[in-house]
Each structure stands twice: as structure tokens, then as C-alpha cells.
Design a protein around this motif. Structure first.
Motif, short mmCIF file in Angstrom:
data_model
loop_
_atom_site.label_atom_id
_atom_site.label_comp_id
_atom_site.label_asym_id
_atom_site.label_seq_id
_atom_site.Cartn_x
_atom_site.Cartn_y
_atom_site.Cartn_z
N LEU A 278 42.40 39.90 32.79
CA LEU A 278 41.98 40.06 34.19
C LEU A 278 43.13 40.07 35.19
O LEU A 278 42.89 40.21 36.39
CB LEU A 278 41.00 38.92 34.55
CG LEU A 278 39.74 38.84 33.68
CD1 LEU A 278 38.88 37.66 34.12
CD2 LEU A 278 38.94 40.13 33.75
N SER A 280 45.29 42.35 35.88
CA SER A 280 45.45 43.63 36.56
C SER A 280 44.58 43.74 37.81
O SER A 280 44.91 44.45 38.76
CB SER A 280 45.14 44.78 35.61
OG SER A 280 43.82 44.65 35.09
N TRP A 281 43.45 43.05 37.81
CA TRP A 281 42.54 43.13 38.95
C TRP A 281 43.20 42.59 40.21
O TRP A 281 43.03 43.14 41.30
CB TRP A 281 41.26 42.36 38.65
CG TRP A 281 40.52 42.89 37.47
CD1 TRP A 281 40.81 42.64 36.16
CD2 TRP A 281 39.40 43.79 37.47
NE1 TRP A 281 39.94 43.33 35.33
CE2 TRP A 281 39.06 44.03 36.11
CE3 TRP A 281 38.66 44.40 38.47
CZ2 TRP A 281 38.00 44.85 35.75
CZ3 TRP A 281 37.60 45.20 38.11
CH2 TRP A 281 37.28 45.44 36.76
N ASP A 282 43.99 41.53 40.06
CA ASP A 282 44.70 40.97 41.21
C ASP A 282 45.90 41.82 41.58
O ASP A 282 46.27 41.91 42.76
CB ASP A 282 45.16 39.55 40.88
CG ASP A 282 44.00 38.58 40.70
OD1 ASP A 282 42.95 38.81 41.34
OD2 ASP A 282 44.14 37.63 39.91
N GLY A 285 44.01 45.94 42.25
CA GLY A 285 42.71 46.12 42.86
C GLY A 285 41.68 46.72 41.93
O GLY A 285 42.01 47.35 40.92
N VAL A 286 40.42 46.55 42.29
CA VAL A 286 39.31 46.95 41.44
C VAL A 286 39.25 48.46 41.22
O VAL A 286 39.09 48.94 40.09
CB VAL A 286 37.97 46.45 42.02
CG1 VAL A 286 36.80 46.97 41.20
CG2 VAL A 286 37.94 44.93 42.08
N VAL A 287 39.40 49.24 42.30
CA VAL A 287 39.26 50.70 42.19
C VAL A 287 40.32 51.26 41.26
O VAL A 287 40.03 52.06 40.36
CB VAL A 287 39.36 51.36 43.58
CG1 VAL A 287 39.40 52.88 43.43
CG2 VAL A 287 38.18 50.95 44.45
N VAL A 289 42.01 49.71 38.91
CA VAL A 289 41.76 49.25 37.55
C VAL A 289 40.68 50.10 36.88
O VAL A 289 40.83 50.54 35.74
CB VAL A 289 41.34 47.76 37.55
CG1 VAL A 289 40.75 47.38 36.19
CG2 VAL A 289 42.54 46.88 37.84
N LEU A 290 39.59 50.35 37.60
CA LEU A 290 38.51 51.15 37.04
C LEU A 290 38.98 52.56 36.68
O LEU A 290 38.64 53.10 35.63
CB LEU A 290 37.35 51.23 38.03
CG LEU A 290 36.57 49.92 38.26
CD1 LEU A 290 35.53 50.11 39.35
CD2 LEU A 290 35.91 49.45 36.97
#
Length: 485
Positions: A278, A280-282, A285-287, A289-290
Motif C-alpha cells: 500500500l 504506492s497509494w501515499d 495517489g489513487v488515480v 496507482v489505478l
């Protein structure tokens, strides 16, 4: 000895792998497994060179801390370990003559498009997430639906674009192509000053010519033979000329100075377990990462299905619907390989089309994969030798693999502008922007846009609309962020 004992199909090995049933013999399977190994063993050399010299966001190198190339031996050992275990698993579980190892293109994407945005542990975490998602898609049967969502021409374009990108990386890493510093309008040039100079570049050219010559002569293990031969040449050149690294003096080696290792020691598995699910999310960001996970998933996703089908066709194992035996098991093992590659810190593992070489030698069952896997495990103890291989001797393989991937370009309907333009953008923007993600995104967005312009929005799969929308956000993330803040 009774006839029952000598009759084909009576030994446990024959019965388990259905060797006689598929018209093969143990000898054929062993030969096929050996040939497959020699046609793809170059990955143990090449993967460390791709991953080992790319710095993450903190300036650290995979397995080597702050030292460029410091983790080459560990990456090589991890690469051989995962390839060996998962290839054996493919043979035992799926009974299919298909070998697995770190995917070319996927490792380049990881090194040049992802690692610079986050730590290596975070990047490997993305690989694990991608593998888990693919495994879920396999187990739920959703993989076929996703496969159908992306137009065939774009699937081909992604492979071709990655091929050109890999070839460019090879030319750059060898010093054959360099960036022009300063305010010139020409971004790259031949050699360091518009001309080829220095022995390392000649080693690259000689390696490329030798590799191509062996390949067109259909010599088994052409890539590996070329790398070994040119490494020996490089060691001799360095011993005579004392060239050093190009960062130390002009005309030196780009990455690794070829020299015989001072000592051999126990395998270094320093990359194993170096992943953070997790983090990479920090970091990004979420976008982002997706989009990165989707890009990894897409590249891994379609390549595997094409590879297993091609191998099945070559081995005459496909059924009337064009599916190989134990397809679900094949895809499941391949998905587990992606997870294992990330967890071991050596990038996603995937099925190799080079397995066709073993099929050409007669392999028809998973016994060939077991043989290939065992040979990979043996190479673990030779991983210190990786440290003596200069990139100039190894990266000709990137150019050749780029050519092989480029051959798929004939699968694009260039007279159909609705797919030809998106395919073109996908192909050229990968090497031109040094980003696989940008190429994929440009292809998806332009495809949806052209369908919309021509009044054919209903022809676009709903999933593709979602993906294209995410890529629009990805491309506009900077102005969006500025606006929001």
C-alpha cells in the motif's frame, strides 16, 4: 523384463504427464525442456541489467542501496529462483510445455515508468496487486470479458510499442544513441558526439550482428550464446585497454565494467520479500496507482493468452474452440507467477513465447517445463557471474526482441482509421515519451474519441469508456491538482 513393464504409458511419469497419449517420449520432453531453457536463459542476465540501474524516487537501486548495479547478483538469483519454481509449477499443475520468467516489457515498464515515482518496495507491491487482480479475474471467469473489451488492433499495438521501446532502451544503454545536452532542437544523436566511438559500442554492434546471424541461422540459444561470447570479448578488451566506466572517462563502459568476479559466494536473495502493498497509494495517489496497475495488468493479461494459444497451436494441443487443455490452470499459474515475481522483488513473471522452441524439439507435456525449471534453479549458483556482464554485451537482446515484437504490426488494419490512428499513437508514443503508460493511454483515449466523433459511441465497450476516462484524468492530473489547490 515383461512387456507390460516396457509398454508405453505404464511408467508413473508417463501416466502423470500423459506423454505417450500426446504422442511424445521422455527423451523428446527432456530435449524440449533444455532447448526452451537455452532460448530464454538470457533473462537471468538481462533482468538485472534492466532493473539494477534504475533509481527509485529516493535514489536507491534495487537490491543495491545507493550503488548503481549493486544488486545485480541478488536480482539474478531471485530471477532464476522464481522462474525455476513457477515453471516447474506450470509443468506439474497445468501439464503444459510453457516456461515462465520475468516478463520483458513489464520489467522495463517497472524500471522506467514506475520506479522513479515511488520506492522499489512500493513498485513491487503494485506487481503483487496486479497479480492478485489477474488471479481473481481468472477464478471468476471475468478475464474473457476484459479481453473482449479492448480492440484486437490496440492489443497488437501495445505489444509493438513495447517492442520499439525495448529496442530504444537497448540502443541507449549501449551508447549507440545518446541524448544531446544543451539547447539543441535535436533530442538524440548517434554515439556520444554524432559518431560511433569507443570499444564498448563496437562490442554492442558485434553482439547484435552475432545474435542476428545466429538467430536467422536458427541456432538454439542464439541470444545466450551471443551474450556469453561478447562478454568474453568485453573482458579481454577491458583487460587490455583498462577502459573503466564512461562516467569516469570517455569511451568507457556504460554501466558495468567487465571483469572476472573476485570470489564466488552463496546466492544472494536480498530482493526476496522486498515489497510494500500500500505504500504506492501515499506516494503517487489513487488515480495514478489505478492507472499503473491497469497498465501492468493489461500488458500481462493479453500477452499470456496469446502465448498459451500460440504454444498450443504449435504443439497441436488446441481443441475445436482454439483453447488448450487445462486453460484455467495455465492462467492461474501465470497469475501466481506475477504475484511471486513482485513478492520476490524481481518484477512480474509471465509465460514466454520462447517455449515454442522447446515445442519445436518435440515437447508436448509439462515434463518439459519441469526440466526447464530445474535448469533455472541450477543457474542460481552462477548469479555472481552476472556482475561481470556489461550492458553492451547483453542489450543487443533488447533490440532483437524489439524486432520480434514489431513483427506483429501486420495484425493492424491500417486502412481503418478508427483503429489505425489510435494504434499509431500507442506505438510511437511509448518510445518517444519513454513511457509505456502514455502510449497505452493515448491509444485508448483516441480510440474512444474517434468512435464518438464518427457517431459510433455505442460500439465502445463500457469498460473501455471507464479506462479512457481514467487516462484523461491521468494526463490532466497536473492542471487538475493546481485547480483543486
Amino acid at each position: 523384463m515383461s512387456s507390460a513393464q516396457t509398454a508405453p504409458g505404464t511408467s508413473p511419469v508417463d501416466r502423470y504427464f500423459r506423454i505417450s497419449e500426446r504422442g511424445s517420449t521422455v527423451g523428446q520432453e527432456v530435449r524440449g525442456g533444455v532447448v526452451t531453457f537455452f532460448t530464454m536463459a538470457y533473462i537471468v542476465v538481462l533482468n538485472p541489467l534492466i532493473l539494477g540501474f534504475a533509481a527509485d524516487v529516493d535514489g536507491n537501486y534495487l537490491g543495491g542501496g545507493s550503488v548503481p548495479g549493486g544488486g545485480l547478483a541478488a536480482i539474478a538469483a531471485g530471477t532464476a529462483l522464481v522462474a525455476g519454481v513457477l515453471t516447474i509449477l506450470m509443468g506439474v499443475v497445468a501439464n503444459y510445455p510453457l516456461a515462465l520468467a520475468t516478463g520483458l516489457g513489464l520489467n522495463a515498464f517497472l524500471a522506467f515508468s514506475i520506479a522513479g515515482q515511488m520506492t522499489w518496495a512500493d513498485a513491487m507491491g503494485l506487481i503483487v496487486i496486479e497479480g492478485v487482480l489477474i488471479l481473481v479475474l481468472v477464478l471468476t471467469g471475468f478475464r474473457t470479458a476484459v479481453f473482449r473489451a479492448v480492440p484486437a488492433e490496440l492489443k497488437v499495438a501495445i505489444s509493438v510499442g513495447i517492442g520499439l521501446f525495448i529496442a530504444l532502451i537497448g540502443f541507449v544503454d549501449a551508447g549507440f544513441v545518446t541524448r544531446i545536452p544543451g539547447g539543441t532542437t535535436v533530442p538524440v544523436q548517434l554515439g556520444s558526439d554524432g559518431n560511433l566511438s569507443g570499444w564498448p559500442v563496437l562490442v554492442f554492434i558485434g553482439g547484435l550482428l552475432l545474435m542476428v546471424a545466429l538467430w536467422v541461422r536458427k541456432v538454439r540459444g542464439a541470444i545466450l550464446i551471443s551474450i556469453v561470447v561478447m562478454t568474453v570479448v568485453a573482458v579481454v578488451v577491458e583487460a587490455i585497454g583498462d577502459l573503466g566506466r564512461v562516467s569516469e572517462k570517455a569511451g568507457g563502459w556504460a554501466l558495468t565494467v567487465p571483469a572476472w568476479p573476485d570470489s564466488f559466494h552463496a546466492p544472494d536473495f536480498g530482493t526476496l520479500g522486498e515489497f510494500n502493498l500500500l505504500g504506492s497509494w501515499d506516494q503517487v495517489g489513487v488515480v495514478t496507482v489505478l492507472l499503473l496497475v491497469f497498465s501492468l495488468l493489461l500488458a500481462d493479461f493479453f500477452d499470456t493468452m496469446g502465448t498459451m494459444t500460440a504454444i498450443g497451436a504449435e504443439a497441436k494441443l488446441l481443441d475445436e474452440e482454439g483453447m488448450p487443455p487445462n486453460a484455467a490452470r495455465i492462467l492461474a499459474v501465470d497469475s501466481v507467477a506475477a504475484i511471486a515475481g513482485g513478492a520476490a522483488g524481481v518484477s512480474s513473471n509471465t509465460s514466454y513465447i520462447e517455449s515454442a522452441a522447446g515445442v519445436g524439439e518435440g515437447a508436448r507435456t509439462g515434463l518439459a517445463s519441469v526440466v526447464t525449471g530445474l535448469l533455472f534453479l541450477l543457474t542460481i549458483f552462477l548469479s555472481p557471474l552476472v556482475a561481470m556482464i556489461p550492458s553492451e554485451a547483453a542489450v543487443p537482446a533488447l533490440v532483437l526482441v524489439g524486432f520480434l515484437m514489431m513483427q506483429q504490426v501486420t495484425g493492424i488494419a491500417w486502412d481503418d482509421l478508427e483503429v489505425a490512428i489510435p494504434a499509431f499513437l500507442t506505438i510511437v508514443l511509448m518510445p518517444f515519451t519513454y513511457s509505456i503508460t502514455v502510449g497505452i493511454g493515448a491509444g485508448f483515449v483516441s480510440y474512444v474519441f474517434l468512435k464518438l466523433v464518427r457517431g459510433k459511441a455505442a460500439d465502445v465497450h463500457a469498460l473501455l469508456w471507464v479506462v479512457a476516462g481514467l487516462f484523461v484524468v491521468y494526463f490532466a492530473i497536473d492542471p487538475i491538482t493546481r485547480w483543486l489547490t
